[in-house]
Design a protein around this motif. Sequence first.
Motif, PDB file in Angstrom:
ATOM      1  N   LYS A   1       0.828  -1.211   0.000  1.00 59.78           N
ATOM      2  CA  LYS A   1       0.000   0.000   0.000  1.00 59.78           C
ATOM      3  C   LYS A   1       0.859   1.257   0.000  1.00 59.78           C
ATOM      4  CE  LYS A   1      -3.621   2.262   2.789  1.00 59.78           C
ATOM      5  NZ  LYS A   1      -4.485   2.680   1.709  1.00 59.78           N
ATOM      6  N   GLU A   2       1.887   1.283   0.858  1.00 61.93           N
ATOM      7  CA  GLU A   2       2.767   2.456   0.935  1.00 61.93           C
ATOM      8  C   GLU A   2       3.452   2.733  -0.399  1.00 61.93           C
ATOM      9  OE1 GLU A   2       5.516   2.042   4.198  1.00 61.93           O
ATOM     10  OE2 GLU A   2       3.876   1.885   5.656  1.00 61.93           O
ATOM     11  N   VAL A   3       3.898   1.684  -1.064  1.00 65.66           N
ATOM     12  CA  VAL A   3       4.578   1.866  -2.354  1.00 65.66           C
ATOM     13  C   VAL A   3       3.571   2.213  -3.447  1.00 65.66           C
ATOM     14  CG1 VAL A   3       5.958   0.744  -4.148  1.00 65.66           C
ATOM     15  CG2 VAL A   3       6.522   0.375  -1.735  1.00 65.66           C
ATOM     16  N   ALA A   4       2.481   1.455  -3.513  1.00 66.53           N
ATOM     17  CA  ALA A   4       1.498   1.652  -4.591  1.00 66.53           C
ATOM     18  C   ALA A   4       0.839   3.027  -4.517  1.00 66.53           C
ATOM     19  CB  ALA A   4       0.439   0.562  -4.547  1.00 66.53           C
ATOM     20  N   GLU A   5       0.573   3.501  -3.308  1.00 70.34           N
ATOM     21  CA  GLU A   5      -0.083   4.795  -3.140  1.00 70.34           C
ATOM     22  C   GLU A   5       0.915   5.904  -2.836  1.00 70.34           C
ATOM     23  OE1 GLU A   5      -3.078   4.147  -0.132  1.00 70.34           O
ATOM     24  OE2 GLU A   5      -4.410   3.139  -1.556  1.00 70.34           O
ATOM     25  N   GLY A   6       2.195   5.566  -2.843  1.00 69.92           N
ATOM     26  CA  GLY A   6       3.241   6.516  -2.492  1.00 69.92           C
ATOM     27  C   GLY A   6       3.747   7.308  -3.682  1.00 69.92           C
ATOM     28  N   PRO A   7       4.979   7.820  -3.545  1.00 71.47           N
ATOM     29  CA  PRO A   7       5.550   8.658  -4.604  1.00 71.47           C
ATOM     30  C   PRO A   7       5.525   7.982  -5.975  1.00 71.47           C
ATOM     31  CG  PRO A   7       6.943   8.699  -2.654  1.00 71.47           C
ATOM     32  CD  PRO A   7       5.886   7.663  -2.409  1.00 71.47           C
ATOM     33  N   SER A   8       5.242   8.781  -6.977  1.00 70.82           N
ATOM     34  CA  SER A   8       5.126   8.303  -8.349  1.00 70.82           C
ATOM     35  C   SER A   8       6.445   7.725  -8.852  1.00 70.82           C
ATOM     36  CB  SER A   8       4.687   9.459  -9.250  1.00 70.82           C
ATOM     37  OG  SER A   8       4.658   9.049 -10.592  1.00 70.82           O
ATOM     38  N   GLN A   9       6.340   6.570  -9.486  1.00 70.81           N
ATOM     39  CA  GLN A   9       7.464   5.947 -10.183  1.00 70.81           C
ATOM     40  C   GLN A   9       7.128   5.946 -11.663  1.00 70.81           C
ATOM     41  OE1 GLN A   9      10.218   4.906  -8.388  1.00 70.81           O
ATOM     42  NE2 GLN A   9       9.096   5.766  -6.650  1.00 70.81           N
ATOM     43  N   ASN A  10       8.138   6.045 -12.503  1.00 70.97           N
ATOM     44  CA  ASN A  10       7.895   5.980 -13.942  1.00 70.97           C
ATOM     45  C   ASN A  10       7.525   4.566 -14.384  1.00 70.97           C
ATOM     46  OD1 ASN A  10       8.391   8.718 -14.533  1.00 70.97           O
ATOM     47  ND2 ASN A  10      10.586   8.341 -14.593  1.00 70.97           N
ATOM     48  N   LEU A  11       8.212   3.575 -13.842  1.00 72.04           N
ATOM     49  CA  LEU A  11       8.098   2.204 -14.338  1.00 72.04           C
ATOM     50  C   LEU A  11       7.477   1.256 -13.319  1.00 72.04           C
ATOM     51  CD1 LEU A  11      11.647   1.816 -15.930  1.00 72.04           C
ATOM     52  CD2 LEU A  11       9.526   2.534 -17.055  1.00 72.04           C
ATOM     53  N   LEU A  12       6.701   0.302 -13.814  1.00 77.55           N
ATOM     54  CA  LEU A  12       6.176  -0.750 -12.949  1.00 77.55           C
ATOM     55  C   LEU A  12       7.317  -1.573 -12.351  1.00 77.55           C
ATOM     56  CD1 LEU A  12       3.103  -2.104 -14.946  1.00 77.55           C
ATOM     57  CD2 LEU A  12       3.183  -0.346 -13.185  1.00 77.55           C
ATOM     58  N   GLU A  13       8.409  -1.673 -13.098  1.00 74.78           N
ATOM     59  CA  GLU A  13       9.590  -2.373 -12.591  1.00 74.78           C
ATOM     60  C   GLU A  13      10.071  -1.743 -11.284  1.00 74.78           C
ATOM     61  OE1 GLU A  13       9.676  -2.961 -17.110  1.00 74.78           O
ATOM     62  OE2 GLU A  13       9.015  -1.416 -15.698  1.00 74.78           O
ATOM     63  N   SER A  14      10.029  -0.419 -11.209  1.00 73.15           N
ATOM     64  CA  SER A  14      10.444   0.280  -9.983  1.00 73.15           C
ATOM     65  C   SER A  14       9.470   0.029  -8.837  1.00 73.15           C
ATOM     66  CB  SER A  14      10.563   1.789 -10.234  1.00 73.15           C
ATOM     67  OG  SER A  14      11.590   2.056 -11.151  1.00 73.15           O
ATOM     68  N   VAL A  15       8.180   0.025  -9.148  1.00 69.41           N
ATOM     69  CA  VAL A  15       7.165  -0.249  -8.130  1.00 69.41           C
ATOM     70  C   VAL A  15       7.386  -1.652  -7.549  1.00 69.41           C
ATOM     71  CG1 VAL A  15       4.689  -0.543  -7.698  1.00 69.41           C
ATOM     72  CG2 VAL A  15       5.479   1.314  -9.179  1.00 69.41           C
ATOM     73  N   ALA A  16       7.538  -2.641  -8.408  1.00 67.94           N
ATOM     74  CA  ALA A  16       7.752  -4.021  -7.966  1.00 67.94           C
ATOM     75  C   ALA A  16       9.047  -4.144  -7.163  1.00 67.94           C
ATOM     76  CB  ALA A  16       7.777  -4.957  -9.169  1.00 67.94           C
ATOM     77  N   HIS A  17      10.101  -3.511  -7.638  1.00 66.00           N
ATOM     78  CA  HIS A  17      11.401  -3.556  -6.961  1.00 66.00           C
ATOM     79  C   HIS A  17      11.316  -2.977  -5.553  1.00 66.00           C
ATOM     80  CE1 HIS A  17      15.775  -3.320  -6.542  1.00 66.00           C
ATOM     81  NE2 HIS A  17      15.576  -2.106  -6.062  1.00 66.00           N
TER      82      HIS A  17
END
Length: 130
Positions: free
Chosen positions: A69-85
Amino acid sequence: MGEREFVDKDKLILRGLKFHGFHGVKPEEKKLGQKFVIDVDAWLDLSDAGKSDDISDTVSYTDIYRIVKEVAEGPSQNLLESVAHLIANTTLLKHPQISAVRVKVCKPHVAVHGTIDYLGVEILRYKKKN
């Protein structure tokens, strides 16, 4: 450490976690946001928890959910790879008893010409050996 070593091993499973986030490279993705669906598998030995029936012998699903939740709703990432990482690394750092984690991040609403369920990424990360 190969993936085959994890076959038939214990794991926690979180499926279909849905969040509204602002990840993507397009300006409208960062401004309007969109739905993300995330799955997590976390490998760890659950035998003590099975014997004791005590939450202290495992990792709570809600702890992993909070990280996602913190990552998904947190600061914007350009890539889904970054979100998953970020989800995988944070999970491994906060829970040393977890030996590996698989994270799948899906975007069900993507502007492509065709019918899809989702587009996304899936990564597998292992705890670093000292």
